[in-house]
Design an enzyme around this catalytic site. Structure first.
Site, PDB file in Angstrom:
ATOM      1  N   GLU A  47       0.848  -1.189   0.000  1.00  0.00           N
ATOM      2  CA  GLU A  47       0.000   0.000   0.000  1.00  0.00           C
ATOM      3  C   GLU A  47       0.889   1.247   0.000  1.00  0.00           C
ATOM      4  O   GLU A  47       0.478   2.319   0.403  1.00  0.00           O
ATOM      5  CB  GLU A  47      -0.984  -0.015   1.163  1.00  0.00           C
ATOM      6  CG  GLU A  47      -0.383  -0.201   2.528  1.00  0.00           C
ATOM      7  CD  GLU A  47      -1.436  -0.322   3.619  1.00  0.00           C
ATOM      8  OE1 GLU A  47      -2.167   0.649   3.832  1.00  0.00           O
ATOM      9  OE2 GLU A  47      -1.503  -1.385   4.264  1.00  0.00           O
TER      10      GLU A  47
ATOM     11  N   CYS B 144      -3.551  -3.690   4.358  1.00  0.00           N
ATOM     12  CA  CYS B 144      -2.636  -4.724   4.869  1.00  0.00           C
ATOM     13  C   CYS B 144      -3.046  -6.132   4.446  1.00  0.00           C
ATOM     14  O   CYS B 144      -2.293  -7.081   4.648  1.00  0.00           O
ATOM     15  CB  CYS B 144      -2.563  -4.646   6.386  1.00  0.00           C
ATOM     16  SG  CYS B 144      -2.209  -3.003   6.987  1.00  0.00           S
TER      17      CYS B 144
ATOM     18  N   THR C  60       3.452   3.747  15.832  1.00  0.00           N
ATOM     19  CA  THR C  60       3.182   2.447  15.191  1.00  0.00           C
ATOM     20  C   THR C  60       3.751   2.404  13.772  1.00  0.00           C
ATOM     21  O   THR C  60       3.334   1.577  12.969  1.00  0.00           O
ATOM     22  CB  THR C  60       1.665   2.133  15.166  1.00  0.00           C
ATOM     23  OG1 THR C  60       1.005   3.040  14.272  1.00  0.00           O
ATOM     24  CG2 THR C  60       1.049   2.256  16.548  1.00  0.00           C
TER      25      THR C  60
ATOM     26  N   SER D 250     -10.651   2.033  13.993  1.00  0.00           N
ATOM     27  CA  SER D 250      -9.934   0.987  13.231  1.00  0.00           C
ATOM     28  C   SER D 250      -9.762  -0.267  14.085  1.00  0.00           C
ATOM     29  O   SER D 250      -9.815  -1.391  13.581  1.00  0.00           O
ATOM     30  CB  SER D 250      -8.579   1.499  12.717  1.00  0.00           C
ATOM     31  OG  SER D 250      -7.647   1.641  13.769  1.00  0.00           O
TER      32      SER D 250
ATOM     33  N   HIS E 244      -2.366 -10.233  12.141  1.00  0.00           N
ATOM     34  CA  HIS E 244      -1.856  -8.978  11.595  1.00  0.00           C
ATOM     35  C   HIS E 244      -1.606  -8.067  12.804  1.00  0.00           C
ATOM     36  O   HIS E 244      -2.500  -7.876  13.635  1.00  0.00           O
ATOM     37  CB  HIS E 244      -2.868  -8.344  10.639  1.00  0.00           C
ATOM     38  CG  HIS E 244      -2.531  -6.916  10.339  1.00  0.00           C
ATOM     39  ND1 HIS E 244      -1.347  -6.581   9.727  1.00  0.00           N
ATOM     40  CD2 HIS E 244      -3.158  -5.742  10.623  1.00  0.00           C
ATOM     41  CE1 HIS E 244      -1.268  -5.257   9.632  1.00  0.00           C
ATOM     42  NE2 HIS E 244      -2.353  -4.735  10.162  1.00  0.00           N
TER      43      HIS E 244
ATOM     44  N   LYS F  21      -5.585  -7.897  22.042  1.00  0.00           N
ATOM     45  CA  LYS F  21      -7.043  -7.701  21.970  1.00  0.00           C
ATOM     46  C   LYS F  21      -7.667  -8.741  21.042  1.00  0.00           C
ATOM     47  O   LYS F  21      -8.743  -9.269  21.312  1.00  0.00           O
ATOM     48  CB  LYS F  21      -7.359  -6.295  21.432  1.00  0.00           C
ATOM     49  CG  LYS F  21      -6.982  -5.153  22.363  1.00  0.00           C
ATOM     50  CD  LYS F  21      -7.273  -3.822  21.650  1.00  0.00           C
ATOM     51  CE  LYS F  21      -6.642  -2.629  22.342  1.00  0.00           C
ATOM     52  NZ  LYS F  21      -7.316  -2.184  23.543  1.00  0.00           N
TER      53      LYS F  21
ATOM     54  N   ASN G  28       4.959  -1.520  12.494  1.00  0.00           N
ATOM     55  CA  ASN G  28       3.972  -1.997  11.524  1.00  0.00           C
ATOM     56  C   ASN G  28       4.615  -2.074  10.129  1.00  0.00           C
ATOM     57  O   ASN G  28       5.268  -1.117   9.695  1.00  0.00           O
ATOM     58  CB  ASN G  28       2.756  -1.054  11.480  1.00  0.00           C
ATOM     59  CG  ASN G  28       1.555  -1.710  10.808  1.00  0.00           C
ATOM     60  OD1 ASN G  28       1.653  -2.810  10.263  1.00  0.00           O
ATOM     61  ND2 ASN G  28       0.419  -1.036  10.856  1.00  0.00           N
TER      62      ASN G  28
ATOM     63  N   SER H 199      -7.452  -2.784   6.317  1.00  0.00           N
ATOM     64  CA  SER H 199      -8.469  -1.751   6.546  1.00  0.00           C
ATOM     65  C   SER H 199      -9.287  -1.532   5.295  1.00  0.00           C
ATOM     66  O   SER H 199      -8.851  -1.797   4.173  1.00  0.00           O
ATOM     67  CB  SER H 199      -7.777  -0.437   6.931  1.00  0.00           C
ATOM     68  OG  SER H 199      -7.231  -0.563   8.214  1.00  0.00           O
TER      69      SER H 199
HETATM   70  N1  CAA Z   1       0.973   2.982  31.021  1.00  0.00           N
HETATM   71  C1  CAA Z   1       0.498   1.852  30.448  1.00  0.00           C
HETATM   72  N2  CAA Z   1      -0.489   1.843  29.507  1.00  0.00           N
HETATM   73  C2  CAA Z   1      -0.989   3.035  29.130  1.00  0.00           C
HETATM   74  C3  CAA Z   1      -0.549   4.250  29.685  1.00  0.00           C
HETATM   75  C4  CAA Z   1       0.484   4.194  30.667  1.00  0.00           C
HETATM   76  N3  CAA Z   1       0.976   5.308  31.241  1.00  0.00           N
HETATM   77  N4  CAA Z   1      -1.230   5.243  29.095  1.00  0.00           N
HETATM   78  C5  CAA Z   1      -2.097   4.678  28.199  1.00  0.00           C
HETATM   79  N5  CAA Z   1      -1.937   3.336  28.233  1.00  0.00           N
HETATM   80  C6  CAA Z   1      -2.635   2.331  27.428  1.00  0.00           C
HETATM   81  C7  CAA Z   1      -4.105   2.615  27.215  1.00  0.00           C
HETATM   82  O1  CAA Z   1      -4.884   2.167  28.309  1.00  0.00           O
HETATM   83  C8  CAA Z   1      -4.364   1.840  25.946  1.00  0.00           C
HETATM   84  O2  CAA Z   1      -4.485   0.469  26.231  1.00  0.00           O
HETATM   85  P1  CAA Z   1      -5.880  -0.299  25.951  1.00  0.00           P
HETATM   86  O3  CAA Z   1      -6.178  -0.097  24.497  1.00  0.00           O
HETATM   87  O4  CAA Z   1      -5.596  -1.705  26.293  1.00  0.00           O
HETATM   88  O5  CAA Z   1      -6.884   0.378  26.837  1.00  0.00           O
HETATM   89  C9  CAA Z   1      -3.055   1.989  25.170  1.00  0.00           C
HETATM   90  O6  CAA Z   1      -2.081   2.386  26.117  1.00  0.00           O
HETATM   91  C10 CAA Z   1      -3.111   3.022  24.071  1.00  0.00           C
HETATM   92  O7  CAA Z   1      -3.599   4.206  24.619  1.00  0.00           O
HETATM   93  P2  CAA Z   1      -4.639   5.108  23.811  1.00  0.00           P
HETATM   94  O8  CAA Z   1      -5.761   4.251  23.325  1.00  0.00           O
HETATM   95  O9  CAA Z   1      -4.963   6.303  24.602  1.00  0.00           O
HETATM   96  O10 CAA Z   1      -3.679   5.485  22.595  1.00  0.00           O
HETATM   97  P3  CAA Z   1      -3.896   6.491  21.428  1.00  0.00           P
HETATM   98  O11 CAA Z   1      -5.324   6.859  21.270  1.00  0.00           O
HETATM   99  O12 CAA Z   1      -2.907   7.589  21.598  1.00  0.00           O
HETATM  100  O13 CAA Z   1      -3.434   5.608  20.169  1.00  0.00           O
HETATM  101  C11 CAA Z   1      -4.158   4.069  18.470  1.00  0.00           C
HETATM  102  C12 CAA Z   1      -3.808   4.263  19.959  1.00  0.00           C
HETATM  103  C13 CAA Z   1      -5.480   4.776  18.197  1.00  0.00           C
HETATM  104  C14 CAA Z   1      -4.279   2.585  18.176  1.00  0.00           C
HETATM  105  C15 CAA Z   1      -3.027   4.709  17.611  1.00  0.00           C
HETATM  106  O14 CAA Z   1      -1.784   4.112  17.889  1.00  0.00           O
HETATM  107  C16 CAA Z   1      -3.282   4.647  16.126  1.00  0.00           C
HETATM  108  O15 CAA Z   1      -4.030   5.419  15.551  1.00  0.00           O
HETATM  109  N6  CAA Z   1      -2.593   3.663  15.443  1.00  0.00           N
HETATM  110  C17 CAA Z   1      -2.716   3.499  13.993  1.00  0.00           C
HETATM  111  C18 CAA Z   1      -3.977   2.726  13.618  1.00  0.00           C
HETATM  112  C19 CAA Z   1      -3.884   1.254  13.906  1.00  0.00           C
HETATM  113  O16 CAA Z   1      -2.821   0.685  13.976  1.00  0.00           O
HETATM  114  N7  CAA Z   1      -5.061   0.610  14.039  1.00  0.00           N
HETATM  115  C20 CAA Z   1      -5.110  -0.815  14.294  1.00  0.00           C
HETATM  116  C21 CAA Z   1      -6.299  -1.485  13.641  1.00  0.00           C
HETATM  117  S1  CAA Z   1      -6.324  -1.137  11.873  1.00  0.00           S
HETATM  118  C22 CAA Z   1      -5.129  -2.190  11.241  1.00  0.00           C
HETATM  119  O17 CAA Z   1      -4.724  -3.119  11.858  1.00  0.00           O
HETATM  120  C23 CAA Z   1      -4.597  -1.866   9.860  1.00  0.00           C
HETATM  121  C24 CAA Z   1      -3.262  -1.233  10.014  1.00  0.00           C
HETATM  122  O18 CAA Z   1      -2.243  -1.928   9.976  1.00  0.00           O
HETATM  123  C25 CAA Z   1      -3.171   0.215  10.188  1.00  0.00           C
END
Ligand code: CAA
Length: 412
Positions: A81, A113, A156, A205, A244, A253, A300, A333
């Site tokens: 991609e 992906c 990531t 996502s 993945h 998860k 990733n 996605s």
């Molecule tokens: N100590 C330990 N853990 C902590 C912490 C701390 N001080 N602070 C936060 N955390 C934990 C949170 O509890 C959370 O864990 P859970 O999900 O188990 O509750 C984790 O850290 C992440 O915290 P947030 O959810 O607040 O993180 P964020 O909103 O800043 O970002 C994300 C997370 C949205 C996944 C971001 O990384 C993102 O946008 N990533 C890109 C998209 C992605 O990869 N999506 C995955 C599915 S899509 C896919 O798989 C296709 C692909 O390849 C893209």
């Protein structure tokens, strides 16, 4: 006829950033990235690398390791991609760089992906359709995952490529023919044509991924149900589960969701039974965690992510897994997903070295300033660094044409 993966080879660029350094620079607790997301390091390509050089380097490493004459390859598929042109496919540059003969079907596949799995399934079907004629396909999944600097997606990021030889003498993984699929039009992650970085609705996502897992795994489980004993979970028949993995916590998860679905279907998950969460966590440690070591250090790699997990797993414990079955879940996605299984053949250890451990041991760590300089520079092309580990470099664009060379040829 057994069809599957004869051998895998990996390429990961040589620059890496520690996520604890990134956390300090962005003012977030390091545990959020290392525990919350499960990522320890991320890979950054050099300015002389693009998705073509990543894919071609993985392909060259595979052809050399498997001692395959490029003329034997009848199909070359590149899944990505991170395409470099709206029309000209990455695969035809790779075809040229690898010296594969002209009697070959060559194309690029795209579905976020998921495309690596689309390529694998297409190649396996093509080998099966050969009616006993020897057929060998080379498929390569390669990507550079880029998000906006400072965004939630930034930790990531990653880059890498996995090449796989698909044929009728599978010494790495025998593919079983049935699979479960799931598709639907969702806006969880995309990259409009004028953009270098992806746009992502991060939390959504994660939901889309888990819903697609439920769909694909549910379909697969229904196919296998006739052979399951009463109360038997499908996961009990699998030695490892690979997912993945955009970041390792996503696999945590995913495994939790899969276990719940599987155990509910087997009549073993009863609401209110508090011991089940502990049992699911034990299942994660046994079945899923061993496949995540490399992705936690690479980041990733989109299309290549699931296959990086597979390559690293076979390299680390192929001999112990010989004769056992693996479950694999692929998510792209947008979305399309597939759950499928494969058996690890006896003697796998003779082909299990995909180069992962050696590449990770040889990387050079940069600080956050160095990382940001590399991101700002982008794919300028040109001279490789002195300790360059790739087999090809992107020399630049001349007369609207992308030019590639061997590192030595460029210096000359
Ligand atoms: N100590 C330990 N853990 C902590 C912490 C701390 N001080 N602070 C936060 N955390 C934990 C949170 O509890 C959370 O864990 P859970 O999900 O188990 O509750 C984790 O850290 C992440 O915290 P947030 O959810 O607040 O993180 P964020 O909103 O800043 O970002 C994300 C997370 C949205 C996944 C971001 O990384 C993102 O946008 N990533 C890109 C998209 C992605 O990869 N999506 C995955 C599915 S899509 C896919 O798989 C296709 C692909 O390849 C893209």
């Amino acid at each position: 006829m057994s069809v599957g993966i004869e051998r895998l080879a990996v390429y990961v660029p040589q620059y890496a950033l520690r996520l604890t350094d990134l956390a300090a620079a962005r003012g977030v607790p390091p545990e959020k990235l290392t525990t919350g997301l499960g990522v320890r390091e991320m890979t950054i390509p050099a300015p002389c690398e693009d998705v073509v050089t990543l894919a071609a380097t993985a392909g060259a490493r595979l052809l050399r390791a498997a001692d395959v004459d490029p003329d034997e390859i009848g199909m070359l598929l590149v899944a990505t991609e991170t395409g470099v042109d709206h029309s000209k496919p990455v695969s035809i540059f790779v075809h040229d760089l690898l010296g594969i003969g002209s009697r070959c079907r060559v194309y690029e596949l795209k579905h976020a992906c998921y495309a690596g799995t689309a390529a694998l399934m297409t190649a396996a079907d093509w080998v099966r359709a050969g009616g006993g004629r020897p057929r060998r396909a080379l498929i390569i999944a390669a990507d550079i995952a880029r998000y906006q600097v400072g965004s939630a997606g930034e930790p990531t990021q990653g880059a890498g490529a996995v090449a796989m030889l698909v044929g009728a003498a599978p010494r790495a993984l025998v593919l079983e023919e049935q699979s479960g699929t799931h598709a639907g039009n969702v806006h969880d992650f995309w990259r409009p044509l004028d953009r270098r970085e992806a746009i992502v609705d991060g939390k959504y996502s994660v939901e889309c991924y888990l819903e697609a897992l439920a769909g694909a795994f549910g379909t697969y489980r229904a196919l296998e149900r006739p052979v399951l004993a009463a109360g038997e979970a499908l996961a009990d028949r699998l030695a490892r589960l690979l997912y993945h993995t955009p970041f390792p916590k996503m696999a945590v998860k995913a495994h939790r969701r899969l276990v719940e679905l599987d155990w509910r279907a087997a009549g073993r998950w009863r609401d209110g039974d508090t011991t089940l969460e502990d049992a699911a966590a034990t299942s994660y440690r046994e079945l899923a965690a061993p496949g995540l070591e490399a992705v936690a250090r690479v980041g990733n790699t989109y299309t290549a992510s699931l296959y990086l997990c597979l390559a690293a797993l076979l390299e680390a414990e192929g001999r112990a897994l010989a004769g056992r079955r693996l479950g694999l879940f692929s998510y792209g996605s947008g979305c399309c997903a597939e759950f499928f299984t494969g058996a690890v053949p006896r003697g796998v250890e003779t082909v299990a070295d995909a180069g992962v451990a050696a590449l990770l041991a040889g990387r050079r760590f940069v600080d956050v300033d160095g990382y940001e300089r590399l991101v700002r520079a982008g794919e300028t092309g040109g001279e490789p660094p002195a300790d360059f580990t790739g087999a090809f470099v992107f020399a630049g664009v001349r007369n609207q044409r992308r030019v590639y060379a061997r590192p030595g040829a460029l210096a000359a």
